[in-house]
Each structure stands twice: as C-alpha cells, then as structure tokens.
Design a protein around this motif. Structure first.
Motif, short mmCIF file in Angstrom:
data_model
loop_
_atom_site.label_atom_id
_atom_site.label_comp_id
_atom_site.label_asym_id
_atom_site.label_seq_id
_atom_site.Cartn_x
_atom_site.Cartn_y
_atom_site.Cartn_z
N ILE A 48 0.84 -1.21 0.00
CA ILE A 48 0.00 0.00 0.00
C ILE A 48 0.87 1.25 0.00
O ILE A 48 0.62 2.19 -0.76
CB ILE A 48 -0.97 -0.01 1.20
N ALA A 49 1.90 1.28 0.84
CA ALA A 49 2.78 2.46 0.90
C ALA A 49 3.44 2.70 -0.46
O ALA A 49 3.49 3.83 -0.94
CB ALA A 49 3.84 2.28 1.99
N LEU A 50 3.94 1.64 -1.10
CA LEU A 50 4.55 1.78 -2.42
C LEU A 50 3.53 2.26 -3.46
O LEU A 50 3.82 3.16 -4.26
CB LEU A 50 5.17 0.47 -2.88
N SER A 51 2.34 1.70 -3.42
CA SER A 51 1.30 2.07 -4.38
C SER A 51 0.93 3.55 -4.25
O SER A 51 0.82 4.26 -5.25
CB SER A 51 0.07 1.19 -4.16
N LYS A 52 0.73 4.01 -3.03
CA LYS A 52 0.35 5.42 -2.80
C LYS A 52 1.50 6.35 -3.19
O LYS A 52 1.29 7.41 -3.78
CB LYS A 52 -0.07 5.65 -1.35
N ALA A 53 2.73 5.97 -2.85
CA ALA A 53 3.89 6.79 -3.23
C ALA A 53 4.04 6.85 -4.74
O ALA A 53 4.33 7.92 -5.31
CB ALA A 53 5.16 6.24 -2.58
N GLU A 54 3.84 5.73 -5.42
CA GLU A 54 3.94 5.69 -6.88
C GLU A 54 2.92 6.63 -7.52
O GLU A 54 3.23 7.31 -8.50
CB GLU A 54 3.76 4.27 -7.40
N LYS A 55 1.72 6.68 -6.97
CA LYS A 55 0.69 7.58 -7.52
C LYS A 55 1.11 9.04 -7.38
O LYS A 55 0.92 9.84 -8.29
CB LYS A 55 -0.65 7.34 -6.83
N VAL A 56 1.66 9.40 -6.22
CA VAL A 56 2.11 10.78 -6.00
C VAL A 56 3.24 11.10 -6.98
O VAL A 56 3.24 12.16 -7.62
CB VAL A 56 2.59 10.97 -4.54
N LEU A 57 4.20 10.21 -7.11
CA LEU A 57 5.35 10.46 -7.98
C LEU A 57 4.97 10.51 -9.45
O LEU A 57 5.46 11.34 -10.21
CB LEU A 57 6.43 9.40 -7.73
N LEU A 69 12.17 8.33 6.36
CA LEU A 69 12.68 8.54 7.71
C LEU A 69 12.72 7.20 8.42
O LEU A 69 11.69 6.60 8.71
CB LEU A 69 11.78 9.54 8.45
N GLY A 70 13.93 6.74 8.69
CA GLY A 70 14.11 5.39 9.21
C GLY A 70 14.08 4.42 8.05
O GLY A 70 13.34 3.44 8.04
N CYS A 71 14.91 4.67 7.04
CA CYS A 71 14.85 3.96 5.76
C CYS A 71 15.30 2.51 5.82
O CYS A 71 14.99 1.73 4.93
CB CYS A 71 15.67 4.69 4.71
N GLY A 72 16.04 2.12 6.86
CA GLY A 72 16.53 0.76 6.93
C GLY A 72 17.35 0.40 5.71
O GLY A 72 18.15 1.21 5.23
N THR A 73 17.14 -0.76 5.18
CA THR A 73 17.91 -1.22 4.02
C THR A 73 17.26 -0.85 2.68
O THR A 73 17.68 -1.33 1.63
CB THR A 73 18.15 -2.74 4.08
N GLY A 74 16.23 -0.01 2.71
CA GLY A 74 15.67 0.53 1.48
C GLY A 74 14.49 -0.19 0.89
O GLY A 74 14.26 -0.11 -0.31
N GLY A 75 13.70 -0.88 1.70
CA GLY A 75 12.56 -1.62 1.19
C GLY A 75 11.57 -0.77 0.42
O GLY A 75 10.93 -1.25 -0.52
N LEU A 76 11.44 0.51 0.78
CA LEU A 76 10.57 1.41 0.04
C LEU A 76 11.36 2.28 -0.94
O LEU A 76 10.94 2.47 -2.08
CB LEU A 76 9.79 2.32 1.01
N LEU A 77 12.48 2.79 -0.50
CA LEU A 77 13.24 3.72 -1.34
C LEU A 77 13.78 3.11 -2.63
O LEU A 77 13.68 3.73 -3.69
CB LEU A 77 14.44 4.28 -0.56
N LEU A 78 14.34 1.92 -2.55
CA LEU A 78 14.97 1.33 -3.74
C LEU A 78 13.99 1.11 -4.89
O LEU A 78 14.27 1.52 -6.01
CB LEU A 78 15.69 0.04 -3.38
N ILE A 156 2.49 12.75 3.22
CA ILE A 156 3.15 11.88 4.18
C ILE A 156 2.46 10.52 4.13
O ILE A 156 1.23 10.45 4.19
CB ILE A 156 3.07 12.44 5.61
N ILE A 157 3.26 9.48 4.05
CA ILE A 157 2.74 8.11 4.10
C ILE A 157 3.40 7.43 5.28
O ILE A 157 4.61 7.21 5.29
CB ILE A 157 3.02 7.34 2.80
N SER A 158 2.61 7.13 6.30
CA SER A 158 3.12 6.51 7.52
C SER A 158 2.55 5.10 7.65
O SER A 158 1.34 4.91 7.71
CB SER A 158 2.73 7.35 8.74
#
Length: 192
Positions: A48-57, A69-78, A156-158
């Motif tokens: 869901i977070a990826l889907s909503k971010a993709e729509k915004v982008l 914020l708190g990206c860890g190993t990049g599960g969302l960013l990459l 913001i997507i939390s």
C-alpha cells in the motif's frame, strides 16, 4: 547427507548469532531502544505504501524530493528510486550497518542519497513526500516535528503508526500476517 545437514546447521547457527549480536548492538547504540533496530516494511503495508507513493510520484509535474525517515535497508526507497529516476530520494537512518547495506544496494542509482543521522535533527520543510515506518516513541516525536515544519503541499505516508498531531486524509487497512496494521496518508494543507 549428514555433512550437508551439519554444514547447514553451522551456517544457521552463525546467522542466528550475528542476528542476536546486531540486536545487542542496536539496543546499545539506540539509547536503550529509543530508536528501534531496523525492521523492514513488509506485507500489505509495504504494498500500500509503495502504491500510494507511486501515484504521487507519477502525477508530479516537477521533480520531487522524497525522504524515507528510518529507511533501513531501502525496502521502500529502492523500488521507487529505480522506477522514478527523475525524482530525488533521500534515506535517513541512525544505524551504520543498515546505511551501509542501502548504500551498497543503491550504488548504481544517481538519484539516491543515504544519510546516517537522526532524522529528528533534519529540517523537513524541503521534502515533498515523506515515508516512514516507525515505532510509537519516534512517531510521537516525528508528529510534533512535522506539524511545525512540513511543507503544506507535502504528502506523508506513515506505515503502522498514526501521527497524532496530524489528521489523516485516508487510512488504509493493511492487515499483514494476521496483524491489524494500517497505512496513514496525510495530504492537503488543511490537515497540517
């Protein structure tokens, strides 16, 4: 066959020891769990977070600055940085090891920056899209910070934790592995 099982058992034991040592390190370095160890986004929350971010982008008419914020190993960013090379992606995490892993994983992406720092020390007004998957303590602090600093046009997507000082525009049921998670979407300057 017995040697294979013995080797497998040894490798598994070493991995468990390394994992436990990481958590001991994380508890010590995180000021006794004020900031928890890295825990990757997963299941429906991640989808869901990826889907909503993709729509915004995808809808953006200019390059956006995205921060995790708190990206860890990049599960969302990459996945986002790979799919949207026209946007800039910045990941913050306090943990040396996960930052090194993300830097290595994103080494071929010119639109990805990884910063080892406490994101509560960063001015968030410069970002257009904020992603976060935090624990309760960090979510409370971030909520207060965001309500004062955030660009009114930012989204913001939390994942998992509501930012109590803000009113979500939408809440998505993200039940994963039997756990009742939610994803909170904040947008619209009237909500901030």
């Amino acid at each position: 066959m017995d040697i294979f099982l013995l080797l497998f058992g040894c490798v598994l034991t070493v991995l468990c020891i390394v994992f436990e040592l990481y958590f001991i390190y994380a508890v010590i370095i995180s000021k006794n769990c004020k900031y928890p160890p890295a825990f990757p986004s997963f299941g429906n929350m991640k989808k869901i977070a990826l889907s909503k971010a993709e729509k915004v982008l995808a809808a953006a008419d200019k390059p956006l600055k995205v921060v995790d914020l708190g990206c860890g190993t990049g599960g969302l960013l990459l996945p986002l940085a790979k799919k949207f090379p026209e946007h800039q992606f910045i990941g913050y995490d306090w943990d040396f090891f996960v930052c090194r892993i993300l830097k290595w994983r994103g080494r071929n992406l010119s639109n990805l920056t990884v910063i080892r720092d406490n994101f509560l020390n960063v001015n968030l007004s410069q970002y257009d899209l904020l992603l976060c998957f935090l624990d309760t303590k960090a979510a409370v602090e971030l909520s207060q910070k965001v309500s004062k600093e955030i660009n009114p046009n930012a989204v913001i997507i939390s994942s998992a934790f509501e930012l109590k000082d803000l009113t979500p525009s939408e809440i998505f049921d993200a039940k994963s592995f039997g756990m009742p998670f939610k994803v909170y979407l904040y947008k619209n300057r009237n909500n901030l």
